[in-house]
Write an enzyme that holds these catalytic residues in place. Structure first.
Site, PDB file in Angstrom:
ATOM      1  N   HIS A  57     -53.955  75.415 -98.623  1.00 20.16           N
ATOM      2  CA  HIS A  57     -54.669  75.122 -97.466  1.00 20.16           C
ATOM      3  C   HIS A  57     -53.889  74.579 -96.621  1.00 20.16           C
ATOM      4  O   HIS A  57     -54.055  75.010 -95.282  1.00 20.16           O
ATOM      5  CB  HIS A  57     -55.934  73.995 -97.511  1.00 20.16           C
ATOM      6  CG  HIS A  57     -56.975  74.513 -98.585  1.00 20.16           C
ATOM      7  ND1 HIS A  57     -57.415  73.794 -99.563  1.00 20.16           N
ATOM      8  CD2 HIS A  57     -57.780  75.623 -98.434  1.00 20.16           C
ATOM      9  CE1 HIS A  57     -58.488  74.483-100.361  1.00 20.16           C
ATOM     10  NE2 HIS A  57     -58.618  75.311 -99.722  1.00 20.16           N
ATOM     11  N   LYS A  85     -72.977  75.740-103.815  1.00 20.90           N
ATOM     12  CA  LYS A  85     -71.708  75.665-104.452  1.00 20.90           C
ATOM     13  C   LYS A  85     -71.638  74.703-105.518  1.00 20.90           C
ATOM     14  O   LYS A  85     -72.028  73.654-105.114  1.00 20.90           O
ATOM     15  CB  LYS A  85     -70.793  76.087-103.316  1.00 20.90           C
ATOM     16  CG  LYS A  85     -70.369  77.461-103.058  1.00 20.90           C
ATOM     17  CD  LYS A  85     -68.991  77.656-102.605  1.00 20.90           C
ATOM     18  CE  LYS A  85     -68.626  78.915-102.459  1.00 20.90           C
ATOM     19  NZ  LYS A  85     -67.353  78.940-101.823  1.00 20.90           N
ATOM     20  N   ARG A  91     -55.022  85.240 -99.502  1.00 13.98           N
ATOM     21  CA  ARG A  91     -54.067  84.939-100.750  1.00 13.98           C
ATOM     22  C   ARG A  91     -54.055  86.824-101.181  1.00 13.98           C
ATOM     23  O   ARG A  91     -54.181  87.830-100.456  1.00 13.98           O
ATOM     24  CB  ARG A  91     -54.722  84.349-101.941  1.00 13.98           C
ATOM     25  CG  ARG A  91     -54.513  82.931-101.331  1.00 13.98           C
ATOM     26  CD  ARG A  91     -55.386  81.824-102.462  1.00 13.98           C
ATOM     27  NE  ARG A  91     -56.652  82.260-102.002  1.00 13.98           N
ATOM     28  CZ  ARG A  91     -57.693  81.421-102.586  1.00 13.98           C
ATOM     29  NH1 ARG A  91     -57.819  80.660-103.471  1.00 13.98           N
ATOM     30  NH2 ARG A  91     -58.872  81.735-102.147  1.00 13.98           N
ATOM     31  N   SER A 129     -58.158  75.730-105.314  1.00 13.68           N
ATOM     32  CA  SER A 129     -58.714  74.581-105.758  1.00 13.68           C
ATOM     33  C   SER A 129     -59.266  74.564-107.326  1.00 13.68           C
ATOM     34  O   SER A 129     -58.988  73.462-107.863  1.00 13.68           O
ATOM     35  CB  SER A 129     -59.924  74.271-104.933  1.00 13.68           C
ATOM     36  OG  SER A 129     -59.643  74.129-103.426  1.00 13.68           O
TER      37      SER A 129
HETATM   38  P1  ADP Z   1     -64.482  78.810 -99.325  1.00 14.43           P
HETATM   39  O1  ADP Z   1     -65.398  78.062-100.528  1.00 14.43           O
HETATM   40  O2  ADP Z   1     -65.027  78.882 -98.027  1.00 14.43           O
HETATM   41  O3  ADP Z   1     -63.594  79.818 -99.752  1.00 14.43           O
HETATM   42  P2  ADP Z   1     -61.981  77.248 -99.928  1.00 14.43           P
HETATM   43  O4  ADP Z   1     -61.802  76.026 -99.776  1.00 14.43           O
HETATM   44  O5  ADP Z   1     -61.716  77.699-101.234  1.00 14.43           O
HETATM   45  O6  ADP Z   1     -63.362  77.470 -99.314  1.00 14.43           O
HETATM   46  O7  ADP Z   1     -60.968  78.066 -98.900  1.00 14.43           O
HETATM   47  C1  ADP Z   1     -60.977  78.107 -97.672  1.00 14.43           C
HETATM   48  C2  ADP Z   1     -60.188  78.993 -96.754  1.00 14.43           C
HETATM   49  O8  ADP Z   1     -58.867  79.006 -97.206  1.00 14.43           O
HETATM   50  C3  ADP Z   1     -60.303  80.516 -97.332  1.00 14.43           C
HETATM   51  O9  ADP Z   1     -60.020  81.225 -96.331  1.00 14.43           O
HETATM   52  C4  ADP Z   1     -59.320  80.737 -98.498  1.00 14.43           C
HETATM   53  O10 ADP Z   1     -59.190  81.979 -98.661  1.00 14.43           O
HETATM   54  C5  ADP Z   1     -58.166  79.831 -98.006  1.00 14.43           C
HETATM   55  N1  ADP Z   1     -57.267  79.426 -98.945  1.00 14.43           N
HETATM   56  C6  ADP Z   1     -57.625  78.834-100.070  1.00 14.43           C
HETATM   57  N2  ADP Z   1     -56.511  78.549-100.939  1.00 14.43           N
HETATM   58  C7  ADP Z   1     -55.298  79.193-100.255  1.00 14.43           C
HETATM   59  C8  ADP Z   1     -54.000  79.486-100.718  1.00 14.43           C
HETATM   60  N3  ADP Z   1     -53.704  79.176-101.887  1.00 14.43           N
HETATM   61  N4  ADP Z   1     -53.442  80.099 -99.485  1.00 14.43           N
HETATM   62  C9  ADP Z   1     -53.970  80.563 -98.568  1.00 14.43           C
HETATM   63  N5  ADP Z   1     -55.267  80.432 -98.162  1.00 14.43           N
HETATM   64  C10 ADP Z   1     -56.091  79.755 -99.141  1.00 14.43           C
END
Ligand code: ADP
Length: 164
Positions: A17, A41, A92, A130
């Protein structure tokens, strides 16, 4: 200069992130991080904990964002409320694409003035999520390459208590 919001669950914030925040900051001076309150969720951390960790982690990394906020309901309504012209998301390895494509088209349908903008993650974080961080920490592994120290401490607190 357009204003942007980077929304997500951030359960918890990871270096993946943070990598996206840094990339987005190069294009958007005014960037808000939005932590979603989504009761549907299954989250490990409360909304307040996720917000606090995101704030602390970014501060500790020396990254300045305009604000870390939380929101519930439609992202597009939140984006409008904060006068955002862009929604930032991270991509990703190809697993993200279909979902992100669907969300972006839906959000465009809801408000065609707000553009979704995607940043490619760094190679080293392309398989980081995460969920992985929680899983590794739960099993007693080292997550220091995946998430900031404040996150690691919080997870130790949670899983340490669980294991003890
Ligand atoms: P959501 O439940 O909205 O997907 P996340 O916290 O999992 O929330 O992800 C928020 C954003 O960050 C999404 O666009 C996700 O693709 C991106 N994201 C999460 N982890 C990574 C990572 N390792 N590299 C790049 N982008 C990421």
């Amino acid at each position: 200069m357009p204003k942007a919001i980077y929304p997500g669950s951030f359960d918890p914030i990871t270096y993946g992130h943070i990598d996206i925040v840094q990339r987005a900051k190069k294009l958007f001076d005014d960037l808000i991080v939005g932590i979603v309150d989504n009761p549907q969720k299954d989250m490990l951390l409360s909304l307040e904990e996720r917000k606090k960790l995101a704030k602390q982690a970014l501060e500790n990394e020396g990254i300045q964002v305009t604000k870390v906020i939380s929101y519930s309901g439609l992202l597009i309504e939140c984006a409008k409320e904060y006068n955002r012209e862009a929604i930032v998301r991270g991509l990703r390895a190809n697993s993200d694409f279909e979902y992100e494509f669907q969300m972006a088209l839906t959000n465009r349908d809801l408000d065609s003035d707000i553009e979704s903008v995607f940043f490619m993650t760094a190679g080293e974080y392309s398989f980081l999520s995460s969920s992985i961080v929680k899983e590794v920490k739960k099993l007693g592994g080292d997550v220091s390459n995946f998430a900031p120290p404040v996150v690691e401490e919080k997870l130790e607190e949670i899983f340490g208590l669980e294991n003890g």
